[in-house]
Structure formats: C-alpha cells, structure tokens
Design a protein around this motif. Structure first.
Motif, PDB file in Angstrom:
ATOM      1  N   ALA A  14       0.842  -1.198   0.000  1.00  0.00           N
ATOM      2  CA  ALA A  14       0.000   0.000   0.000  1.00  0.00           C
ATOM      3  C   ALA A  14       0.880   1.252   0.000  1.00  0.00           C
ATOM      4  O   ALA A  14       1.885   1.313   0.714  1.00  0.00           O
ATOM      5  CB  ALA A  14      -0.919   0.005   1.208  1.00  0.00           C
ATOM      6  N   GLY A  15       0.486   2.215  -0.830  1.00  0.00           N
ATOM      7  CA  GLY A  15       1.265   3.432  -0.985  1.00  0.00           C
ATOM      8  C   GLY A  15       2.263   3.373  -2.120  1.00  0.00           C
ATOM      9  O   GLY A  15       2.846   4.401  -2.492  1.00  0.00           O
ATOM     10  N   GLY A  16       2.461   2.190  -2.664  1.00  0.00           N
ATOM     11  CA  GLY A  16       3.422   2.002  -3.738  1.00  0.00           C
ATOM     12  C   GLY A  16       2.847   2.343  -5.102  1.00  0.00           C
ATOM     13  O   GLY A  16       1.721   2.828  -5.221  1.00  0.00           O
ATOM     14  N   SER A  17       3.644   2.060  -6.133  1.00  0.00           N
ATOM     15  CA  SER A  17       3.279   2.401  -7.506  1.00  0.00           C
ATOM     16  C   SER A  17       3.510   1.221  -8.439  1.00  0.00           C
ATOM     17  O   SER A  17       4.379   0.370  -8.190  1.00  0.00           O
ATOM     18  CB  SER A  17       4.122   3.583  -7.993  1.00  0.00           C
ATOM     19  N   LYS A  67      -9.089   8.998  -9.385  1.00  0.00           N
ATOM     20  CA  LYS A  67      -8.726  10.349  -9.812  1.00  0.00           C
ATOM     21  C   LYS A  67      -7.676  10.933  -8.878  1.00  0.00           C
ATOM     22  O   LYS A  67      -7.784  10.849  -7.663  1.00  0.00           O
ATOM     23  CB  LYS A  67      -9.980  11.222  -9.818  1.00  0.00           C
ATOM     24  N   GLY A  68      -6.631  11.484  -9.471  1.00  0.00           N
ATOM     25  CA  GLY A  68      -5.538  12.061  -8.680  1.00  0.00           C
ATOM     26  C   GLY A  68      -4.450  11.062  -8.325  1.00  0.00           C
ATOM     27  O   GLY A  68      -3.367  11.457  -7.866  1.00  0.00           O
ATOM     28  N   ARG A  69      -4.708   9.774  -8.536  1.00  0.00           N
ATOM     29  CA  ARG A  69      -3.709   8.740  -8.216  1.00  0.00           C
ATOM     30  C   ARG A  69      -3.237   8.004  -9.470  1.00  0.00           C
ATOM     31  O   ARG A  69      -2.079   7.599  -9.543  1.00  0.00           O
ATOM     32  CB  ARG A  69      -4.301   7.713  -7.244  1.00  0.00           C
ATOM     33  N   PHE A  70      -4.134   7.831 -10.440  1.00  0.00           N
ATOM     34  CA  PHE A  70      -3.805   7.092 -11.663  1.00  0.00           C
ATOM     35  C   PHE A  70      -3.703   8.073 -12.835  1.00  0.00           C
ATOM     36  O   PHE A  70      -4.425   9.070 -12.879  1.00  0.00           O
ATOM     37  CB  PHE A  70      -4.887   6.069 -11.982  1.00  0.00           C
TER      38      PHE A  70
END
Length: 126
Positions: A14-17, A67-70
């Motif tokens: 969690a928090g990763g990419s 939205k805002g993350r991807f």
C-alpha cells in the motif's frame, strides 16, 4: 479487430506504484482509430471502469476512485496505452484489463468496447 496484451501487474505494498502497459496490434490497423480504456475486476465483483483516453489523447476521463492517483496515457506511434498507478490501496487489488473501442468518443461502459486484453493481476498488500 485489434489484439491487446497487458503487462506490468504484480504485488506491491500500500502506498506504492505500478505501471501497466498495453500493446495493441492488428492486421490492417491504426491505433489512432481507437479510444482506449482500463477496467478492473475484483473477485466476486463486476468489471469496473478505471480510465479512458480518446483516440488522440486529447480527452481523458477517470473513475472518481482513482482520480488524482492514476494517469492514463497513450503513444499512437508505438501502439501502446499505459496506466501509471500511484498511492495504491488494498482496494485497488483486481485484475486489470485494457480495452479498445473504434470511436472518436470517450466510452466508459464495458459494452462500448469490442476488444479486450487477457488481463493482468494487481495485488496491493496492506
């Protein structure tokens, strides 16, 4: 008909990419004829819209949940569409599918898309 192959899934905390890629191909084919989208499906749930991008890349639409993350992007010269996923959450865990629709519009419903990839698993651990 266009063929789609996804890559880039995996296990992340969690928090990763993660970055997903989708390569398109076809016999007589120009990827710029197609809008492209990403969907996901978690076990026991319906396939869910994530993001889509118009044929030129000039219009983009995201589900509120990402939205805002991807970030979705495309390269028509390389016949690829990508999904950059940041600040991943356990609820993002799903099989992610790339899809293409021959339209100048911006489709968001699964039924709008004729071509689908085989999917790639994304698992986000807490």
């Amino acid at each position: 008909q266009v063929q789609l192959v996804e890559s880039g899934g995996g296990l992340v905390q969690a928090g990763g990419s993660l970055r997903l890629s989708c390569a398109a191909s076809g016999r007589t084919f120009s990827f710029s004829w197609y809008a492209a989208g990403w969907f996901r499906q978690a076990p026991g749930k319906a396939r869910e819209f994530v993001a889509c991008i118009s044929w030129s890349g000039g219009r983009i639409y995201y589900a509120d949940s990402v939205k805002g993350r991807f970030t979705i992007s495309r390269d028509n010269a390389e016949n690829t569409v990508s999904l950059e996923m940041n600040s991943l959450k356990p609820e993002d865990t799903a099989v992610y599918y790339c899809a293409a629709a021959r339209t100048t519009g911006l489709p968001t419903a699964p039924g709008d898309f004729r071509s689908w990839g085989q999917g790639t698993q994304v698992t986000v651990s807490s």
